[in-house]
Design a protein around this motif. Structure first.
Motif, PDB file in Angstrom:
ATOM      1  N   GLY A 182       0.793  -1.212   0.000  1.00 32.13           N
ATOM      2  CA  GLY A 182       0.000   0.000   0.000  1.00 32.13           C
ATOM      3  C   GLY A 182       0.828   1.267   0.000  1.00 32.13           C
ATOM      4  N   SER A 183       2.127   1.122   0.261  1.00 35.07           N
ATOM      5  CA  SER A 183       2.975   2.309   0.373  1.00 35.07           C
ATOM      6  C   SER A 183       4.450   1.909   0.260  1.00 35.07           C
ATOM      7  CB  SER A 183       2.763   2.979   1.737  1.00 35.07           C
ATOM      8  OG  SER A 183       3.209   2.098   2.766  1.00 35.07           O
ATOM      9  N   PHE A 184       5.278   2.906   0.052  1.00 35.78           N
ATOM     10  CA  PHE A 184       6.735   2.716   0.057  1.00 35.78           C
ATOM     11  C   PHE A 184       7.193   2.208   1.421  1.00 35.78           C
ATOM     12  CE2 PHE A 184      10.980   4.776   0.765  1.00 35.78           C
ATOM     13  CZ  PHE A 184      11.701   4.020  -0.146  1.00 35.78           C
ATOM     14  N   ARG A 185       6.608   2.771   2.496  1.00 33.42           N
ATOM     15  CA  ARG A 185       6.983   2.378   3.853  1.00 33.42           C
ATOM     16  C   ARG A 185       6.770   0.872   4.060  1.00 33.42           C
ATOM     17  NH1 ARG A 185       6.980   5.449   8.883  1.00 33.42           N
ATOM     18  NH2 ARG A 185       6.344   7.253   7.671  1.00 33.42           N
ATOM     19  N   VAL A 225       9.379  -1.161   2.088  1.00 33.53           N
ATOM     20  CA  VAL A 225      10.710  -1.158   2.704  1.00 33.53           C
ATOM     21  C   VAL A 225      10.704  -1.991   3.981  1.00 33.53           C
ATOM     22  CG1 VAL A 225      12.464   0.306   3.786  1.00 33.53           C
ATOM     23  CG2 VAL A 225      11.416   1.003   1.636  1.00 33.53           C
ATOM     24  N   SER A 226       9.607  -1.959   4.708  1.00 30.67           N
ATOM     25  CA  SER A 226       9.483  -2.795   5.909  1.00 30.67           C
ATOM     26  C   SER A 226       9.607  -4.275   5.535  1.00 30.67           C
ATOM     27  CB  SER A 226       8.146  -2.503   6.580  1.00 30.67           C
ATOM     28  OG  SER A 226       7.783  -3.559   7.428  1.00 30.67           O
ATOM     29  N   PHE A 227       8.956  -4.642   4.454  1.00 31.92           N
ATOM     30  CA  PHE A 227       9.044  -6.015   3.936  1.00 31.92           C
ATOM     31  C   PHE A 227      10.504  -6.376   3.631  1.00 31.92           C
ATOM     32  CE2 PHE A 227       8.345  -8.683  -0.062  1.00 31.92           C
ATOM     33  CZ  PHE A 227       7.984  -9.839   0.604  1.00 31.92           C
ATOM     34  N   ILE A 228      11.201  -5.475   2.968  1.00 32.67           N
ATOM     35  CA  ILE A 228      12.605  -5.725   2.613  1.00 32.67           C
ATOM     36  C   ILE A 228      13.445  -5.925   3.877  1.00 32.67           C
ATOM     37  CG2 ILE A 228      14.693  -4.655   1.654  1.00 32.67           C
ATOM     38  CD1 ILE A 228      12.822  -3.339  -0.461  1.00 32.67           C
ATOM     39  N   VAL A 229      13.205  -5.106   4.884  1.00 28.39           N
ATOM     40  CA  VAL A 229      14.000  -5.206   6.121  1.00 28.39           C
ATOM     41  C   VAL A 229      13.742  -6.549   6.801  1.00 28.39           C
ATOM     42  CG1 VAL A 229      14.346  -4.246   8.430  1.00 28.39           C
ATOM     43  CG2 VAL A 229      14.190  -2.723   6.442  1.00 28.39           C
ATOM     44  N   ARG A 230      12.472  -6.973   6.826  1.00 30.75           N
ATOM     45  CA  ARG A 230      12.162  -8.267   7.457  1.00 30.75           C
ATOM     46  C   ARG A 230      12.786  -9.414   6.665  1.00 30.75           C
ATOM     47  NH1 ARG A 230       6.076  -8.299   7.914  1.00 30.75           N
ATOM     48  NH2 ARG A 230       6.212  -6.617   6.410  1.00 30.75           N
ATOM     49  N   ILE A 231      12.792  -9.284   5.352  1.00 30.04           N
ATOM     50  CA  ILE A 231      13.468 -10.296   4.529  1.00 30.04           C
ATOM     51  C   ILE A 231      14.964 -10.324   4.858  1.00 30.04           C
ATOM     52  CG2 ILE A 231      14.209 -10.867   2.180  1.00 30.04           C
ATOM     53  CD1 ILE A 231      11.483  -9.878   1.209  1.00 30.04           C
ATOM     54  N   ALA A 232      15.531  -9.148   5.068  1.00 24.79           N
ATOM     55  CA  ALA A 232      16.979  -9.071   5.352  1.00 24.79           C
ATOM     56  C   ALA A 232      17.339  -9.883   6.593  1.00 24.79           C
ATOM     57  CB  ALA A 232      17.404  -7.613   5.523  1.00 24.79           C
ATOM     58  N   PHE A 233      16.530  -9.769   7.648  1.00 23.36           N
ATOM     59  CA  PHE A 233      16.808 -10.529   8.874  1.00 23.36           C
ATOM     60  C   PHE A 233      16.683 -12.030   8.611  1.00 23.36           C
ATOM     61  CE2 PHE A 233      16.041  -6.393  10.858  1.00 23.36           C
ATOM     62  CZ  PHE A 233      17.067  -6.376  11.789  1.00 23.36           C
ATOM     63  N   GLU A 234      15.658 -12.415   7.866  1.00 23.76           N
ATOM     64  CA  GLU A 234      15.451 -13.838   7.549  1.00 23.76           C
ATOM     65  C   GLU A 234      16.608 -14.365   6.692  1.00 23.76           C
ATOM     66  OE1 GLU A 234      12.847 -15.549   8.810  1.00 23.76           O
ATOM     67  OE2 GLU A 234      13.593 -17.406   7.911  1.00 23.76           O
ATOM     68  N   ALA A 235      17.037 -13.569   5.727  1.00 25.94           N
ATOM     69  CA  ALA A 235      18.130 -13.983   4.837  1.00 25.94           C
ATOM     70  C   ALA A 235      19.417 -14.212   5.627  1.00 25.94           C
ATOM     71  CB  ALA A 235      18.348 -12.932   3.752  1.00 25.94           C
ATOM     72  N   TYR A 276       8.950   2.236  -5.565  1.00 26.81           N
ATOM     73  CA  TYR A 276       7.849   2.757  -4.735  1.00 26.81           C
ATOM     74  C   TYR A 276       7.224   1.660  -3.879  1.00 26.81           C
ATOM     75  CZ  TYR A 276       3.456   5.000  -3.402  1.00 26.81           C
ATOM     76  OH  TYR A 276       2.363   5.459  -2.699  1.00 26.81           O
ATOM     77  N   ASN A 277       6.015   1.184  -4.235  1.00 26.02           N
ATOM     78  CA  ASN A 277       5.330   0.205  -3.362  1.00 26.02           C
ATOM     79  C   ASN A 277       5.500  -1.235  -3.860  1.00 26.02           C
ATOM     80  OD1 ASN A 277       3.746   0.515  -5.643  1.00 26.02           O
ATOM     81  ND2 ASN A 277       1.807   0.331  -4.555  1.00 26.02           N
ATOM     82  N   ARG A 278       6.395  -1.436  -4.812  1.00 27.34           N
ATOM     83  CA  ARG A 278       6.599  -2.790  -5.348  1.00 27.34           C
ATOM     84  C   ARG A 278       7.988  -3.312  -4.985  1.00 27.34           C
ATOM     85  NH1 ARG A 278       4.818  -0.285  -9.883  1.00 27.34           N
ATOM     86  NH2 ARG A 278       6.806  -0.567 -10.942  1.00 27.34           N
ATOM     87  N   VAL A 279       8.031  -4.596  -4.676  1.00 26.35           N
ATOM     88  CA  VAL A 279       9.310  -5.258  -4.396  1.00 26.35           C
ATOM     89  C   VAL A 279       9.379  -6.510  -5.267  1.00 26.35           C
ATOM     90  CG1 VAL A 279      10.758  -6.390  -2.665  1.00 26.35           C
ATOM     91  CG2 VAL A 279       9.320  -4.444  -2.003  1.00 26.35           C
ATOM     92  N   THR A 280      10.390  -6.577  -6.106  1.00 28.02           N
ATOM     93  CA  THR A 280      10.611  -7.765  -6.941  1.00 28.02           C
ATOM     94  C   THR A 280      11.802  -8.527  -6.380  1.00 28.02           C
ATOM     95  OG1 THR A 280       9.716  -6.689  -8.896  1.00 28.02           O
ATOM     96  CG2 THR A 280      11.133  -8.596  -9.263  1.00 28.02           C
ATOM     97  N   LEU A 281      11.597  -9.840  -6.200  1.00 25.74           N
ATOM     98  CA  LEU A 281      12.625 -10.705  -5.629  1.00 25.74           C
ATOM     99  C   LEU A 281      13.031 -11.741  -6.647  1.00 25.74           C
ATOM    100  CD1 LEU A 281      10.584 -11.028  -2.441  1.00 25.74           C
ATOM    101  CD2 LEU A 281      12.890 -10.121  -2.466  1.00 25.74           C
ATOM    102  N   ALA A 282      14.302 -12.030  -6.722  1.00 26.39           N
ATOM    103  CA  ALA A 282      14.811 -13.103  -7.578  1.00 26.39           C
ATOM    104  C   ALA A 282      15.746 -13.957  -6.736  1.00 26.39           C
ATOM    105  CB  ALA A 282      15.538 -12.522  -8.780  1.00 26.39           C
ATOM    106  N   LEU A 283      15.476 -15.260  -6.713  1.00 28.55           N
ATOM    107  CA  LEU A 283      16.246 -16.180  -5.876  1.00 28.55           C
ATOM    108  C   LEU A 283      17.010 -17.166  -6.742  1.00 28.55           C
ATOM    109  CD1 LEU A 283      13.523 -17.062  -3.204  1.00 28.55           C
ATOM    110  CD2 LEU A 283      14.894 -14.984  -3.428  1.00 28.55           C
ATOM    111  N   THR A 284      18.307 -17.235  -6.495  1.00 28.69           N
ATOM    112  CA  THR A 284      19.171 -18.190  -7.174  1.00 28.69           C
ATOM    113  C   THR A 284      20.340 -18.473  -6.237  1.00 28.69           C
ATOM    114  OG1 THR A 284      20.295 -18.662  -9.263  1.00 28.69           O
ATOM    115  CG2 THR A 284      20.578 -16.451  -8.376  1.00 28.69           C
ATOM    116  N   THR A 285      21.015 -19.571  -6.471  1.00 31.29           N
ATOM    117  CA  THR A 285      22.118 -19.952  -5.572  1.00 31.29           C
ATOM    118  C   THR A 285      23.454 -19.779  -6.287  1.00 31.29           C
ATOM    119  OG1 THR A 285      20.683 -21.521  -4.423  1.00 31.29           O
ATOM    120  CG2 THR A 285      23.057 -21.815  -4.145  1.00 31.29           C
ATOM    121  N   HIS A 286      24.221 -18.798  -5.839  1.00 27.49           N
ATOM    122  CA  HIS A 286      25.517 -18.504  -6.474  1.00 27.49           C
ATOM    123  C   HIS A 286      26.432 -19.719  -6.396  1.00 27.49           C
ATOM    124  CE1 HIS A 286      24.246 -14.522  -4.476  1.00 27.49           C
ATOM    125  NE2 HIS A 286      23.665 -14.624  -5.647  1.00 27.49           N
ATOM    126  N   ALA A 287      26.385 -20.393  -5.217  1.00 22.51           N
ATOM    127  CA  ALA A 287      27.280 -21.530  -4.978  1.00 22.51           C
ATOM    128  C   ALA A 287      26.936 -22.722  -5.877  1.00 22.51           C
ATOM    129  CB  ALA A 287      27.227 -21.935  -3.503  1.00 22.51           C
TER     130      ALA A 287
END
Ligand SMILES: C[C@H](O)[C@H](O)[C@H]1CNC2=NC(N)=NC(=O)C2=N1
Length: 99
Positions: free
Chosen positions: A36-39, A42-52, A65-76
């Motif tokens: 619903g908002s940028f806030r 960004v809150s979502f991103i921060v929570r992902i950061a702790f989990e990561a 803005y209010n969208r977050v796109t995630l891409a998951l792959t394994t470098h190793a």
């Protein structure tokens, strides 16, 4: 370690069946979340950061803005999708549902 072996296509499709909105393309699991908002985004991103950090597995993140796109792959694993990406996607889904 078996977790860093690339998953077979069938295993990826099985995992995706339980991960609504996630797609497999370019050797990545991907999803765009809209908030619903940028806030909130960004809150979502921060929570992902702790989990990561907990999982020691890190997503590629893109925010507009209010969208977050995630891409998951394994470098190793040579930038291929592994069980670690599926595990992180499941964790991200749980985070997205906690408002
Ligand atoms: C040393 C440490 O385990 C590695 O660098 C981890 C950290 N986070 C990671 N994240 C991702 N996406 N892929 C990896 O291979 C990876 N490796």
């Amino acid at each position: 370690m078996s977790q860093v072996e690339p998953l077979r296509q069938e295993a990826i499709e099985e995992a995706l069946a339980e991960l609504p909105g996630w797609t497999y393309a370019d050797n990545r699991l991907q999803k765009t979340y809209t908030f619903g908002s940028f806030r909130e985004a960004v809150s979502f991103i921060v929570r992902i950061a702790f989990e990561a950090e907990q999982l020691n597995h890190h997503p590629e993140l893109h925010n507009v803005y209010n969208r977050v796109t995630l891409a998951l792959t394994t470098h190793a694993a040579g930038n291929r999708v592994t069980a670690r990406d599926v595990e992180l996607a499941r964790a991200i889904e749980r985070i997205a549902w906690v408002k």
